[in-house]
Every structure is written in C-alpha cells, then in structure tokens.
Design an enzyme around this catalytic site. Structure first.
Site, PDB file in Angstrom:
ATOM      1  N   SER A  33       0.565  -0.993   0.342  1.00 47.77           N
ATOM      2  CA  SER A  33      -0.398  -0.148  -0.171  1.00 47.77           C
ATOM      3  C   SER A  33       0.838   1.549   0.226  1.00 47.77           C
ATOM      4  O   SER A  33       1.901   1.133  -0.549  1.00 47.77           O
ATOM      5  CB  SER A  33      -0.944   0.097   0.949  1.00 47.77           C
ATOM      6  OG  SER A  33      -2.005   0.972   1.229  1.00 47.77           O
ATOM      7  N   ASN A  34       0.061   2.786   0.897  1.00 48.62           N
ATOM      8  CA  ASN A  34       1.204   4.010   0.640  1.00 48.62           C
ATOM      9  C   ASN A  34       0.959   4.555   1.808  1.00 48.62           C
ATOM     10  O   ASN A  34      -0.362   4.139   2.472  1.00 48.62           O
ATOM     11  CB  ASN A  34       1.234   4.558  -0.511  1.00 48.62           C
ATOM     12  CG  ASN A  34      -0.427   4.775  -0.976  1.00 48.62           C
ATOM     13  OD1 ASN A  34      -1.488   5.202  -0.833  1.00 48.62           O
ATOM     14  ND2 ASN A  34      -0.765   4.288  -2.431  1.00 48.62           N
ATOM     15  N   HIS A  35       1.363   6.119   2.351  1.00 52.60           N
ATOM     16  CA  HIS A  35       1.087   6.450   2.632  1.00 52.60           C
ATOM     17  C   HIS A  35      -0.070   7.306   2.889  1.00 52.60           C
ATOM     18  O   HIS A  35      -0.191   8.558   4.282  1.00 52.60           O
ATOM     19  CB  HIS A  35       2.376   6.726   2.890  1.00 52.60           C
ATOM     20  CG  HIS A  35       3.181   6.703   3.739  1.00 52.60           C
ATOM     21  ND1 HIS A  35       3.224   5.647   5.137  1.00 52.60           N
ATOM     22  CD2 HIS A  35       4.766   6.058   3.481  1.00 52.60           C
ATOM     23  CE1 HIS A  35       4.255   5.057   5.508  1.00 52.60           C
ATOM     24  NE2 HIS A  35       5.109   5.928   4.629  1.00 52.60           N
ATOM     25  N   ALA A 100      -4.605   8.076  -3.809  1.00 55.67           N
ATOM     26  CA  ALA A 100      -3.815   7.185  -3.832  1.00 55.67           C
ATOM     27  C   ALA A 100      -3.509   6.048  -4.705  1.00 55.67           C
ATOM     28  O   ALA A 100      -3.490   4.839  -3.988  1.00 55.67           O
ATOM     29  CB  ALA A 100      -2.250   8.139  -2.999  1.00 55.67           C
TER      30      ALA A 100
END
Ligand code: CTP
Ligand code: CA
Length: 225
Positions: A33-35, A100
């Site tokens: 995943s991402n932030h 995102a």
C-alpha cells in the site's frame, strides 16, 4: 450559521470523488500500500456536499468516518476501486481522483499466510489499471480533476500527466515538502489547467484547499456548460 455562508455553487452537480490508498494483498494477512490518509479526498467530499452537490465517495481503507450526506463506497484494491468508479460514473458530472492508487499488485495472492522459511523473498508485482487514464478516454462532457504526487520536477511531471490522462485540472503536490502530502492536515499544491495556465497555492489546510479546488471546479463547470 455557517451553512448560510456556504455558496451552493455546486447545486445540480454530481461529484464522484476517490480518496485514500489502495491495498493489494500478498496473502491473507499482508498487503502492499502507501501512506495516503484519505484526508484530502474526504475534505473535498464534505465540502462538495455543503456546496449543494450530490456526492459519491469511493474510498480505499482509511481511519476516517463517512462524511454526512455522502454516499460512501468502501473498497480495498485498485481493481475494486476501478469497478466502483465505473459503476458510479454514469451519474457523475464531475470526477475528482484524489486517491493514491497502488501502481502495482502482487501477481499471486498466496491462499495461506506465507511462512518465513526462506532467507529472502521476492514478490513479483504487475501493473494495476490506471483508473484516471481510463476515465480520460471516456469522460465525455464530465469535468475530470486529477492529482499528481511528485518528489521532483513537479510542474513538468504533472503537466505530462494532465495531457496523457486527458484531465481538465491537475492538483500537483510535491509530497517531499514540509507541510504537504499524506499524513498532515495541510497541503501545498499547484493547480494546472489544460490551457497551460498554472496557479501556485500557499500552504493551507486540506479543508481550505478543498474549498479552493471546488471553487475552481464550479467556475470551470459554468464556463463549459
Ligand atoms: N491514478 C489512477 N490509477 C492508477 C494510478 C494513478 O487513477 N493506477 C490516478 C491517481 O488517482 C491520481 C493520478 O492518477 O489522480 C496521478 O497519480 P500519480 O501516482 O501521481 O501518477 P502515476 O500516473 O501513477 O505515475 P507515477 O506514480 O509513475 O508518477
Ligand atoms: Ca502512481
């Protein structure tokens, strides 16, 4: 009261907003995943509702509450987000892609938890569908707003994405700047337009930026019909 001061300049519009990260499963307990916190997209969804729009929010996993009065569809992966966006698209007059989306997903999702038997592990990834680019090809009369997250050559890279994905307005973020990007309650951005114009915005809260973006959206909708 506050509501009396809010312009209802999005009455009659139906906004489709995406927010948050996507999660791409490796096995039943792990993901890529991402932030992204989802804060920017949720701020836009809330503000759009206050300005009189109908709003559908397609959200990746976040800690945030579904905004009042907003139809919220929760998804996990990019493939699920794509399906939810395509299902909501026919009703939408404006699409704002603040999510995102993970660019890649594991080729294989292990059915059981991967055990730490090996000393090293390689996970092969394959490209996810680019939802915004797909929307750019089928948007018709809709107004399409994209986000660009960059850590270098902000203007050049964001401009390329604006053209390649056929969006009407790009919100370009240098996510390496202090006060911008994922976790905080503030953001710094530039707005890029199709005609080559760009607008540099100072550091502001994500709520203020949402209001500003929606003001531009309302103006662009008035211009184009
Ligand atoms: N986006 C999307 N689907 C993807 C990847 C990105 O819809 N699979 C959208 C994002 O929601 C955002 C815009 O495309 O509105 C730009 O995302 P960004 O990550 O900045 O650009 P990419 O085109 O993915 O290019 P790169 O990550 O290589 O910079
Ligand atoms: Ca990306």
């Amino acid at each position: 009261a506050v509501t009396a001061l809010t312009p209802k300049d999005l009455a009659g519009e139906h906004l489709l907003v995406t927010a948050g990260p996507t999660q791409e499963e490796i096995d039943p307990v792990r993901f890529v995943s991402n932030h992204s916190s989802g804060k920017m997209g949720y701020a836009i969804a809330r503000a759009a509702r206050r300005r009189g729009a109908e709003v559908t929010l397609v959200s990746g996993p976040t800690c945030l509450d579904a905004p009042w009065g907003v139809e919220t569809v929760r998804v996990a992966s990019a493939v699920e987000m794509r399906a939810a966006v395509m299902a909501a698209l026919p009703a939408a007059t404006v699409v704002i892609k603040a999510a995102a989306v993970a660019d890649y997903r594991p080729v294989v999702r292990a059915a059981g938890k991967i055990k730490k038997n090996a000393d090293s592990l390689v996970i092969e990834l394959e490209k996810n569908p680019d939802i915004l680019a797909e929307l750019g090809g089928i948007k018709g009369d809709r107004l399409l707003v994209g986000f660009a997250a960059e850590t270098a050559d902000l203007l050049e890279n964001a401009r390329k994405k604006l053209v390649a994905k056929n969006v009407d307005m790009m919100v370009a973020n240098d996510v390496s700047l202090e006060g911008a990007g994922f976790h905080g309650d503030t953001n710094i951005a530039r707005l890029l337009y199709r005609d080559g114009a760009s607008e540099e915005l100072p550091l502001m809260t994500k709520d203020d930026m949402a209001a500003l973006i929606l003001g531009r959206v309302a103006e662009l909708r008035k211009k184009t019909g």
